[in-house]
Design an enzyme around this catalytic site. Structure first.
Site: not given
Length: 299
Positions: A135-136
């Site tokens: 994820d970011r």
């Protein structure tokens, strides 16, 4: 970018066709079809060969993988750490707030942009292929394949759950010493991002956890997690499900603001190298923001 691979044929592969030999090594039929399009991409003892040619003892089979990078990713000089690199793979320690792939709102600030700049600076070009995505806002280790063969073999390992991924997280409350979470995960209704536990429509999901430390004053636990499946947001959803959501998780624990991102770090990766078949093990230390939160709590 070219990748040249040479194979010395031994007794065990006498009279194999080139195609059968390559399939045994992990080449897919799609890759073999791609090779057939280019002159001298497959040679035996320096002479252009067909995939139906048979191999003999001590033949030198040479395969040249070539491809053009036409994905139009904007090169951008961004900070990231390379833990390991060879002709076939990179292992990256991804920083927080860096998406993996460009999107409408993240056009030039991704790992793909950073690696495009990195390879351009070396006068090299690769098709960006991230094998273990994060994820970011999740930090830590991820694998990048530098050619289509390495990507194909690593993706096959992923499907067979042969790439072992261990994470470290900080969660709310005092979690049990160890345990497992076995609860199916599905996309939440009317959302393209959020996931939830759904025992009727969800996909099978399993996470193992072990408490490393507990800070009574802050009422937070440092936890090691091992994924036995690879669902989107699996750790974040599973930890919320057992009432120990990650701190700083704006999506699944929005009231906790101890950090400005979810406290999740890809700590360790173990896998077999796609080409050399060597056992690979990598560890990335906790990022400074997680270290600051746990202060005296260490792995």
């Amino acid at each position: 970018m070219l990748r040249v691979l040479k194979y010395n044929i031994d007794f065990s592969h006498i009279n194999y066709t080139v195609e059968k030999f390559l399939l045994e090594l992990g080449y897919t039929r799609k890759i073999i079809t791609h090779l057939k399009k280019y002159e001298k991409s497959i040679t035996i003892n320096g002479k252009w060969a067909y995939v139906k040619n048979k191999l003999q003892l001590n033949d030198i089979l040479t395969v040249t993988l070539s491809e053009t990078n036409d994905n139009n990713i904007i090169p951008n000089k961004l900070l990231f750490d390379i833990i390991y690199e060879d002709e076939d793979i990179l292992v990256i320690n991804k920083p927080a707030f860096m998406p993996i792939h460009p999107s409408l709102k993240n056009y030039d600030n991704t790992l793909a942009n950073a690696l495009t700049y990195y390879f351009n600076s070396k006068n090299e070009s690769i098709v960006f292929r991230c094998i273990t995505r994060l994820d970011r806002d999740t930090t830590g280790l991820c694998i990048i394949a530098k050619n289509r063969l390495a990507a194909s073999i690593l993706n096959a390992q992923t499907k067979k759950h042969e790439i072992q991924k261990i994470y470290v997280a900080i969660c709310e409350g005092e979690i049990d010493n160890s345990g497992e979470i076995e609860a199916p995960i599905a996309r939440e209704k009317e959302s393209i991002i959020t996931r939830c536990i759904d025992f009727e429509k969800g996909d099978y999901s399993k996470t193992l956890y072990k408490r490393l430390r507990y800070n009574k004053k802050a009422d937070i636990s440092l936890v090691q997690l091992k994924l036995l499946t690879g669902r989107t947001h699996q750790i974040r959803v599973h930890m919320k499900y057992i009432n120990h959501p990650l701190i700083g998780d704006f999506l699944y624990n929005p009231h906790n603001t101890l950090m400005n991102r979810q406290a999740l770090h890809s700590y360790k990766l173990s896998f077999v190298h796609p080409i050399t078949r060597e056992k690979m093990d990598f560890v990335a230390p906790l990022p400074t923001d997680m270290q600051k939160i746990i202060s005296e709590i260490t792995i």
